[in-house]
Design a protein around this motif. Structure first.
Motif, short mmCIF file in Angstrom:
data_model
loop_
_atom_site.label_atom_id
_atom_site.label_comp_id
_atom_site.label_asym_id
_atom_site.label_seq_id
_atom_site.Cartn_x
_atom_site.Cartn_y
_atom_site.Cartn_z
N TYR A 2 0.83 -1.20 0.00
CA TYR A 2 0.00 0.00 0.00
C TYR A 2 0.87 1.25 0.00
CZ TYR A 2 -4.21 2.73 0.96
OH TYR A 2 -5.25 3.63 0.87
N SER A 51 2.20 1.67 -3.44
CA SER A 51 1.14 2.12 -4.33
C SER A 51 0.99 3.63 -4.32
CB SER A 51 -0.19 1.46 -3.93
OG SER A 51 -1.27 2.03 -4.64
N TRP A 52 0.90 4.21 -3.13
CA TRP A 52 0.70 5.67 -3.05
C TRP A 52 1.98 6.43 -3.36
CZ3 TRP A 52 -3.76 7.63 -3.67
CH2 TRP A 52 -4.90 6.95 -3.24
N SER A 53 3.12 5.87 -3.05
CA SER A 53 4.38 6.55 -3.37
C SER A 53 4.59 6.65 -4.87
CB SER A 53 5.56 5.82 -2.72
OG SER A 53 5.48 5.86 -1.31
N VAL A 54 4.32 5.56 -5.59
CA VAL A 54 4.47 5.58 -7.04
C VAL A 54 3.38 6.42 -7.69
CG1 VAL A 54 4.49 4.16 -9.12
CG2 VAL A 54 5.69 3.39 -7.09
N THR A 55 2.18 6.43 -7.08
CA THR A 55 1.11 7.27 -7.61
C THR A 55 1.49 8.74 -7.57
OG1 THR A 55 -0.53 5.64 -6.90
CG2 THR A 55 -1.34 7.84 -7.39
N ASP A 88 -1.11 11.97 -1.88
CA ASP A 88 -0.27 10.79 -2.05
C ASP A 88 0.92 10.81 -1.10
OD1 ASP A 88 -1.94 10.03 -4.07
OD2 ASP A 88 -0.66 10.76 -5.69
N SER A 127 1.34 8.14 2.01
CA SER A 127 2.47 7.22 2.02
C SER A 127 3.37 7.43 3.23
CB SER A 127 3.29 7.36 0.73
OG SER A 127 3.79 8.67 0.57
N LEU A 179 3.48 1.22 -12.30
CA LEU A 179 2.10 1.62 -12.05
C LEU A 179 1.15 0.43 -12.01
CD1 LEU A 179 1.78 4.88 -14.18
CD2 LEU A 179 2.03 4.66 -11.72
N THR A 185 0.49 -0.70 -8.61
CA THR A 185 -0.43 0.11 -7.81
C THR A 185 -1.88 -0.19 -8.12
OG1 THR A 185 -0.73 1.99 -9.32
CG2 THR A 185 1.29 1.94 -8.01
N ALA A 229 -3.46 -2.97 -5.93
CA ALA A 229 -3.13 -2.85 -4.51
C ALA A 229 -4.33 -2.38 -3.69
CB ALA A 229 -1.96 -1.89 -4.31
N SER A 245 1.07 -7.15 -8.93
CA SER A 245 0.85 -6.67 -7.56
C SER A 245 0.49 -7.82 -6.63
CB SER A 245 -0.25 -5.60 -7.54
OG SER A 245 -1.41 -6.10 -8.15
#
Length: 510
Positions: free
Chosen positions: A119, A122-126, A337, A341, A397, A400, A403, A476
């Motif tokens: 998780y 997911s938000w870090s890459v988003t 985001d 994260s 991506l 993510t 996830a 994922s």
């Protein structure tokens, strides 16, 4: 990965220790400076983004307006099951990182580890996705400036913002998100007028549901093709709703959480649900699904169904306005985001599932090492400057994408475990600050549907087989399994026993 093995929370499985609760916030160092309106708009800021403004166009083209509407309504029920389950737990035990902590405390430390890290990633890459989108959106007005410049500018701005005290971030996010909400409401009113005959097309009504039709066959013919179209849009709808659960991430920094969290849960769900459903409904009755603009593949306002409605009606000024709103949408999401994260990483560190360095806070209660580390992943956006790098970025991506469904499923698992713990200690659920309705049936419904959607999220590869697309769709899930098994083998964890679960963490009434 080296973790803080001296933490009392690392290894209940090794010695059977009772986990040690923190005294004030549940996780010392953070400040309870967020109000219910702040956590509400943090969740809205992450939810209202390119999925609604851009993604619904392709979904309409693939499946037709009726499938689009039904998918968003049905997925709304799934989201509701997750939100009320999270609300019941977070109002009773408000801790930063909420559900990632519940997984390790209620079920299994290895589950909390895998859930938290996937998780977090997911938000870090988003974050890098939103930075890239901001540059592409600005290129709608000016093609001559490289997106790398805008990536750098906005990375500095939103990384800096997250070092500020959380109350300032909450206020900024509230105003950014308000712009998106006002825009959606304005579009709904505009679409009603256009449908009633205010545009060049005259009165529209439901004529596009008659021709070209309400349902569209997708990939395969006949009724099966219509169902395939509906199911593909339900996956899209799920991605659009993701971010609603972020109400729980800020639980450990919320003032008066017993009151604020239930309010934010209700407003977040009903606000998102009503605006999402209304938007896709009016998009579906004002645009025929065979309109070529729906499949343009553009990443700016020209591909937005909101703009296509205005274009068909002969309104020329709206594309620039929508593009400006799109920019605020992705920038608001970028700020959310980083915030999300960092709090997930903070929670992992506090549980002993990440280096202890990441739970250090400054005098404002900001976990500055977490902010610095999470922000670094935003620099992955620069991969898009080169063609080969863009391919790598797309694979990141894909991790993510599913996830969110994994996390939603595990939130319902935690809630089922939470209710079982309450029952074992004769604590009536009626005594809780917020009581989730229709339990345990609603949580079981959410669990089954999220697992089903997660496993079928890449089902189109089985119709037109592609090995590359298969791994891209399910990477994922593979990563989650690797994280879970790897932690299980390394730390030899065992599932948490009901009698050892600590229900005092984060509570302010004890």
């Amino acid at each position: 990965m080296k973790v803080d093995e001296k933490s009392p929370r690392v290894s209940n499985e090794r010695a059977g220790e009772q986990k040690v609760p923190d005294v004030e916030t549940g996780q010392s160092g953070l400040t309870r400076a967020l109000k219910s309106r702040h956590i509400l708009f943090v969740a809205i800021g992450a939810t209202f983004g390119t999925g609604l403004f851009l993604g619904t166009g392709g979904a309409l083209s693939n499946a037709g307006p009726a499938s689009l509407l039904l998918a968003f309504i049905f997925m709304g029920l799934v989201v509701y099951s997750v939100m009320v389950a999270l609300g019941e737990m977070a109002a009773y035990m408000p801790v930063a990182g909420a559900f990632t902590v519940y997984a390790s405390r209620f079920v299994d430390p290895s589950l909390g580890f895998a859930m938290g890290w996937i998780y977090w990633f997911s938000w870090s890459v988003t974050y890098s996705l939103e930075l890239t989108a901001s540059g592409l959106i600005i290129q709608y007005w000016n093609q001559s400036t490289s997106i790398a410049i805008w990536i750098a500018v906005f990375w500095v701005v939103f990384t800096t913002v997250n070092f500020f005290p959380v109350k300032y971030f909450g206020e900024m996010e509230m105003w950014f998100s308000s712009i998106k909400v006002v825009t959606v409401i304005g579009f709904i009113i505009f679409a009603i007028c256009i449908n009633a005959g205010a545009g060049q097309q005259g009165y529209i009504g439901f004529k596009y549901w008659t021709y070209p039709g309400a349902f569209r066959e997708y990939l395969v013919p006949d009724g099966i093709g219509k169902f395939v179209g509906f199911w593909s849009v339900m996956v899209t709808a799920g991605f659009s709703y993701q971010g609603s659960e972020l109400v729980g991430i800020g639980a450990g920094e919320t003032a008066n959480p017993r009151k604020a969290i239930p309010q934010a849960i209700r407003w977040t769900f009903w606000g998102n649900f009503s605006l999402f459903v209304a938007t896709v409904f009016f998009v579906g009755i004002n645009i025929p699904f065979d309109n070529p603009d729906l499949q343009s593949g553009a990443t700016n306002a020209s591909a937005s169904p909101l703009v296509i409605v205005a274009k068909l009606a002969g309104v020329q000024v709206l594309p620039d306005i929508i593009n400006a709103v799109l920019l605020t949408a992705v920038l608001s999401a970028a700020a959310s985001d980083v915030y999300s994260s960092t709090r997930i990483l903070y929670a992992l560190a506090d549980e002993g599932l990440a280096p202890a360095l990441f739970k250090k806070t400054n005098r404002f209660g900001t976990p500055y090492w977490s902010v610095a580390f999470c922000s670094l992943l935003g620099l992955l956006a620069f991969l898009n400057v080169s063609e080969n790098g863009g391919t790598v970025f797309k694979w990141l991506l894909n991790i993510t994408a599913v996830a969110g469904f994994i996390v939603w499923a595990l939130i319902t698992v935690c809630h089922l475990r939470f209710m079982k713990t309450l029952a074992s200690r004769n604590i009536p659920r009626s005594s809780l600050p917020y009581v989730a309705p229709f339990q345990p049936y609603l949580s079981w419904f959410g669990l089954v549907l999220n697992v089903l959607i997660m496993l079928t999220s890449g089902f189109t590869v089985f119709i037109n087989w592609s090995t590359v697309d298969f791994f891209a769709s399910y990477v994922s899930i593979l990563l989650f399994v690797v994280l879970f098994i790897g932690h299980k083998i390394l730390f030899r964890t065992t599932p948490v026993k009901i009698e050892t679960i600590d229900l005092s963490m984060g509570r302010m009434d004890i």
